[in-house]
Design a protein around this motif. Structure first.
Motif, PDB file in Angstrom:
ATOM      1  N   ARG A 128      26.055  38.832  14.957  1.00 19.32           N
ATOM      2  CA  ARG A 128      24.853  38.097  15.375  1.00 19.32           C
ATOM      3  C   ARG A 128      24.802  36.739  14.684  1.00 19.32           C
ATOM      4  NH1 ARG A 128      21.188  41.114  18.041  1.00 19.32           N
ATOM      5  NH2 ARG A 128      21.401  43.359  17.945  1.00 19.32           N
ATOM      6  N   ALA A 129      24.144  35.802  15.317  1.00 15.42           N
ATOM      7  CA  ALA A 129      23.894  34.507  14.699  1.00 15.42           C
ATOM      8  C   ALA A 129      22.798  34.699  13.661  1.00 15.42           C
ATOM      9  CB  ALA A 129      23.447  33.506  15.763  1.00 15.42           C
ATOM     10  N   VAL A 130      23.025  34.205  12.459  1.00 12.76           N
ATOM     11  CA  VAL A 130      22.063  34.367  11.365  1.00 12.76           C
ATOM     12  C   VAL A 130      21.188  33.125  11.288  1.00 12.76           C
ATOM     13  CG1 VAL A 130      21.811  34.700   8.872  1.00 12.76           C
ATOM     14  CG2 VAL A 130      23.696  35.817  10.095  1.00 12.76           C
ATOM     15  N   ARG A 131      19.889  33.325  11.087  1.00 15.77           N
ATOM     16  CA  ARG A 131      18.985  32.201  10.883  1.00 15.77           C
ATOM     17  C   ARG A 131      17.977  32.566   9.798  1.00 15.77           C
ATOM     18  NH1 ARG A 131      15.831  32.628  16.644  1.00 15.77           N
ATOM     19  NH2 ARG A 131      14.348  34.237  16.050  1.00 15.77           N
ATOM     20  N   LEU A 132      17.492  31.539   9.107  1.00 11.25           N
ATOM     21  CA  LEU A 132      16.468  31.728   8.087  1.00 11.25           C
ATOM     22  C   LEU A 132      15.109  31.451   8.708  1.00 11.25           C
ATOM     23  CD1 LEU A 132      17.953  29.899   4.975  1.00 11.25           C
ATOM     24  CD2 LEU A 132      18.144  32.316   5.583  1.00 11.25           C
ATOM     25  N   GLU A 133      14.132  32.267   8.319  1.00 11.50           N
ATOM     26  CA  GLU A 133      12.756  32.087   8.763  1.00 11.50           C
ATOM     27  C   GLU A 133      11.851  32.229   7.553  1.00 11.50           C
ATOM     28  OE1 GLU A 133      11.690  34.479  12.147  1.00 11.50           O
ATOM     29  OE2 GLU A 133      13.596  34.087  13.155  1.00 11.50           O
ATOM     30  N   ALA A 134      10.635  31.760   7.687  1.00 14.24           N
ATOM     31  CA  ALA A 134       9.651  31.885   6.605  1.00 14.24           C
ATOM     32  C   ALA A 134       8.301  32.236   7.198  1.00 14.24           C
ATOM     33  CB  ALA A 134       9.550  30.594   5.811  1.00 14.24           C
ATOM     34  N   ILE A 135       7.595  33.075   6.490  1.00 14.15           N
ATOM     35  CA  ILE A 135       6.211  33.391   6.836  1.00 14.15           C
ATOM     36  C   ILE A 135       5.366  33.086   5.610  1.00 14.15           C
ATOM     37  CG2 ILE A 135       4.560  35.227   7.391  1.00 14.15           C
ATOM     38  CD1 ILE A 135       6.715  36.490   9.141  1.00 14.15           C
ATOM     39  N   GLY A 136       4.358  32.259   5.805  1.00 13.66           N
ATOM     40  CA  GLY A 136       3.423  31.918   4.744  1.00 13.66           C
ATOM     41  C   GLY A 136       2.053  32.472   5.086  1.00 13.66           C
ATOM     42  N   ILE A 137       1.430  33.095   4.113  1.00 15.09           N
ATOM     43  CA  ILE A 137       0.095  33.665   4.313  1.00 15.09           C
ATOM     44  C   ILE A 137      -0.811  33.128   3.214  1.00 15.09           C
ATOM     45  CG2 ILE A 137      -1.280  35.780   4.424  1.00 15.09           C
ATOM     46  CD1 ILE A 137       1.348  37.225   5.271  1.00 15.09           C
ATOM     47  N   ILE A 138      -1.972  32.600   3.621  1.00 18.33           N
ATOM     48  CA  ILE A 138      -2.953  32.096   2.659  1.00 18.33           C
ATOM     49  C   ILE A 138      -4.269  32.818   2.899  1.00 18.33           C
ATOM     50  CG2 ILE A 138      -4.259  30.104   1.846  1.00 18.33           C
ATOM     51  CD1 ILE A 138      -1.985  28.332   2.885  1.00 18.33           C
ATOM     52  N   GLY A 139      -4.790  33.470   1.846  1.00 20.42           N
ATOM     53  CA  GLY A 139      -6.077  34.136   1.944  1.00 20.42           C
ATOM     54  C   GLY A 139      -6.233  35.175   0.855  1.00 20.42           C
ATOM     55  N   ALA A 140      -7.455  35.442   0.465  1.00 16.68           N
ATOM     56  CA  ALA A 140      -7.727  36.426  -0.575  1.00 16.68           C
ATOM     57  C   ALA A 140      -7.231  37.807  -0.174  1.00 16.68           C
ATOM     58  CB  ALA A 140      -9.221  36.471  -0.882  1.00 16.68           C
ATOM     59  N   ASP A 141      -7.321  38.119   1.110  1.00 15.01           N
ATOM     60  CA  ASP A 141      -6.812  39.381   1.636  1.00 15.01           C
ATOM     61  C   ASP A 141      -5.716  39.057   2.643  1.00 15.01           C
ATOM     62  OD1 ASP A 141      -6.264  41.783   2.876  1.00 15.01           O
ATOM     63  OD2 ASP A 141      -8.349  42.298   3.272  1.00 15.01           O
ATOM     64  N   PRO A 142      -4.445  39.317   2.310  1.00 18.23           N
ATOM     65  CA  PRO A 142      -3.347  38.987   3.215  1.00 18.23           C
ATOM     66  C   PRO A 142      -3.466  39.632   4.597  1.00 18.23           C
ATOM     67  CG  PRO A 142      -2.499  39.554   1.063  1.00 18.23           C
ATOM     68  CD  PRO A 142      -3.965  39.886   1.055  1.00 18.23           C
ATOM     69  N   SER A 143      -4.218  40.708   4.698  1.00 11.15           N
ATOM     70  CA  SER A 143      -4.380  41.367   6.001  1.00 11.15           C
ATOM     71  C   SER A 143      -5.093  40.470   7.009  1.00 11.15           C
ATOM     72  CB  SER A 143      -5.177  42.660   5.848  1.00 11.15           C
ATOM     73  OG  SER A 143      -4.504  43.552   4.999  1.00 11.15           O
ATOM     74  N   TYR A 144      -5.903  39.527   6.500  1.00 10.04           N
ATOM     75  CA  TYR A 144      -6.697  38.676   7.385  1.00 10.04           C
ATOM     76  C   TYR A 144      -6.493  37.191   7.140  1.00 10.04           C
ATOM     77  CZ  TYR A 144      -8.922  43.144   8.030  1.00 10.04           C
ATOM     78  OH  TYR A 144      -9.143  44.474   8.296  1.00 10.04           O
TER      79      TYR A 144
END
Length: 120
Positions: free
Chosen positions: A94-110
C-alpha cells in the motif's frame, strides 16, 4: 495514570472513532518499537495511514499541529516503515501517508477535531 495520559488516551479513542466513521479500518493502535510509538495505523482504500494524534485542553500553548514539526515528521516516517517491515502481510504494498488529528477541548469526546490528510 496521569491526567495528561488520560487526556491523550481519550483523544486517541475519539480519533479512532472518527477514522472508522470515515471508512478507515484501524489496523493497530499504540504500536511500539525501539524507535518509538505510532498512535494509529489504519487502511483507507489503497493507502496505509499513519496517524499522529495530538490532544490539548486549550490552544493556550499553541495549536496541536504545531507540535508536528519537520523533525517529528521524519521520525513518523521512520516508524511507519518500521511498522510496514514488521507487518508485511497487512501492508500489502500500500502507499503510505502521514496524517494528523488534533483535538482541542477539556473533554476530547466533544472537543474541536481537525484531521489533516497527507502531511508529506
Amino acid at each position: 495514570m496521569a491526567a495528561k495520559d488520560e487526556l491523550g488516551r481519550a483523544g486517541e479513542e475519539r480519533a479512532a472513532r472518527h477514522l472508522t466513521g470515515l471508512g478507515y479500518t484501524v489496523l493497530d493502535r499504540n504500536w511500539r518499537c525501539a524507535q518509538g510509538e505510532l498512535d494509529i495505523v489504519a487502511e483507507c482504500g489503497i493507502h496505509l495511514a499513519v496517524v499522529e494524534v495530538k490532544t490539548r485542553r486549550s490552544a493556550s500553548f499553541g495549536h496541536p499541529f504545531e507540535a508536528i514539526d519537520e523533525r517529528k515528521r521524519r521520525r513518523l516516517w521512520q516508524l511507519a516503515y518500521a511498522w510496514v517491515a514488521a507487518h508485511p502481510d497487512l501492508a500489502r504494498a500500500r502507499a503510505v501517508r502521514l496524517e494528523a488529528i488534533g483535538i482541542i477541548g477539556a473533554d476530547p469526546s466533544y472537543g474541536q477535531l481537525e484531521h489533516l490528510v497527507d502531511l508529506s
